[in-house]
Scaffold this motif. Sequence first.
Motif, PDB file in Angstrom:
ATOM      1  N   LEU A 159      -4.322   8.624  -0.668  1.00  0.00           N
ATOM      2  CA  LEU A 159      -4.084   7.274  -1.189  1.00  0.00           C
ATOM      3  C   LEU A 159      -4.259   7.325  -2.703  1.00  0.00           C
ATOM      4  O   LEU A 159      -5.057   8.125  -3.203  1.00  0.00           O
ATOM      5  CB  LEU A 159      -5.079   6.304  -0.565  1.00  0.00           C
ATOM      6  CG  LEU A 159      -5.033   6.186   0.955  1.00  0.00           C
ATOM      7  CD1 LEU A 159      -6.112   5.224   1.449  1.00  0.00           C
ATOM      8  CD2 LEU A 159      -3.657   5.762   1.437  1.00  0.00           C
ATOM      9  N   PRO A 160      -3.532   6.489  -3.446  1.00  0.00           N
ATOM     10  CA  PRO A 160      -3.652   6.500  -4.899  1.00  0.00           C
ATOM     11  C   PRO A 160      -5.093   6.381  -5.399  1.00  0.00           C
ATOM     12  O   PRO A 160      -5.485   7.050  -6.352  1.00  0.00           O
ATOM     13  CB  PRO A 160      -2.811   5.309  -5.342  1.00  0.00           C
ATOM     14  CG  PRO A 160      -1.804   5.135  -4.261  1.00  0.00           C
ATOM     15  CD  PRO A 160      -2.521   5.526  -2.990  1.00  0.00           C
ATOM     16  N   GLU A 161      -5.891   5.561  -4.742  1.00  0.00           N
ATOM     17  CA  GLU A 161      -7.268   5.379  -5.189  1.00  0.00           C
ATOM     18  C   GLU A 161      -8.154   6.589  -4.921  1.00  0.00           C
ATOM     19  O   GLU A 161      -9.290   6.666  -5.410  1.00  0.00           O
ATOM     20  CB  GLU A 161      -7.900   4.121  -4.577  1.00  0.00           C
ATOM     21  CG  GLU A 161      -7.916   4.089  -3.069  1.00  0.00           C
ATOM     22  CD  GLU A 161      -6.693   3.436  -2.431  1.00  0.00           C
ATOM     23  OE1 GLU A 161      -6.834   2.979  -1.285  1.00  0.00           O
ATOM     24  OE2 GLU A 161      -5.624   3.358  -3.061  1.00  0.00           O
ATOM     25  N   GLU A 162      -7.652   7.558  -4.168  1.00  0.00           N
ATOM     26  CA  GLU A 162      -8.416   8.782  -3.886  1.00  0.00           C
ATOM     27  C   GLU A 162      -8.094   9.893  -4.885  1.00  0.00           C
ATOM     28  O   GLU A 162      -8.690  10.969  -4.815  1.00  0.00           O
ATOM     29  CB  GLU A 162      -8.105   9.277  -2.468  1.00  0.00           C
ATOM     30  CG  GLU A 162      -8.543   8.313  -1.391  1.00  0.00           C
ATOM     31  CD  GLU A 162      -8.149   8.781  -0.011  1.00  0.00           C
ATOM     32  OE1 GLU A 162      -9.041   8.804   0.854  1.00  0.00           O
ATOM     33  OE2 GLU A 162      -6.953   9.114   0.200  1.00  0.00           O
ATOM     34  N   TYR A 163      -7.170   9.645  -5.785  1.00  0.00           N
ATOM     35  CA  TYR A 163      -6.751  10.677  -6.724  1.00  0.00           C
ATOM     36  C   TYR A 163      -7.799  10.934  -7.770  1.00  0.00           C
ATOM     37  O   TYR A 163      -8.462  10.103  -8.258  1.00  0.00           O
ATOM     38  CB  TYR A 163      -5.429  10.272  -7.410  1.00  0.00           C
ATOM     39  CG  TYR A 163      -4.885  11.324  -8.319  1.00  0.00           C
ATOM     40  CD1 TYR A 163      -4.315  12.478  -7.798  1.00  0.00           C
ATOM     41  CD2 TYR A 163      -4.943  11.173  -9.690  1.00  0.00           C
ATOM     42  CE1 TYR A 163      -3.801  13.449  -8.629  1.00  0.00           C
ATOM     43  CE2 TYR A 163      -4.426  12.143 -10.538  1.00  0.00           C
ATOM     44  CZ  TYR A 163      -3.873  13.286 -10.000  1.00  0.00           C
ATOM     45  OH  TYR A 163      -3.373  14.260 -10.835  1.00  0.00           O
ATOM     46  N   ASP A 174       0.848  -1.188   0.000  1.00  0.00           N
ATOM     47  CA  ASP A 174       0.000   0.000   0.000  1.00  0.00           C
ATOM     48  C   ASP A 174       0.887   1.242   0.000  1.00  0.00           C
ATOM     49  O   ASP A 174       1.953   1.252   0.625  1.00  0.00           O
ATOM     50  CB  ASP A 174      -0.914   0.010   1.222  1.00  0.00           C
ATOM     51  CG  ASP A 174      -1.897  -1.148   1.214  1.00  0.00           C
ATOM     52  OD1 ASP A 174      -2.366  -1.524   0.132  1.00  0.00           O
ATOM     53  OD2 ASP A 174      -2.173  -1.683   2.305  1.00  0.00           O
TER      54      ASP A 174
END
Length: 90
Positions: A86-90, A69
């Motif tokens: 977090l990358p998925e929040e970009y 992660d």
Amino acid sequence: MLFKLGQVVATPGALRAIEENNVDSWSLLQRHANGDWGCVPEEDKLENQLSVENGYRVMSSYPLNEQGDKLWIITEADRSSTCLLLPEEY
């Protein structure tokens, strides 16, 4: 320090991940501001260096745990703010 961080903010997901993984976010912010971009490809490291020199957005990526992660840190081009996410929040 290579550049100013501006106002430091974090997403709820990043705050949760920092706490769950017992990460020293201030240490990561210091690394980011000093040009240690973490685990980014070589071409992104070069791009970050150009971004520092020319006043563009700067991005770092740091591992949070053994599972792979990651936490991203992005400083805006105008240096008004830096966001931990977090990358998925970009």
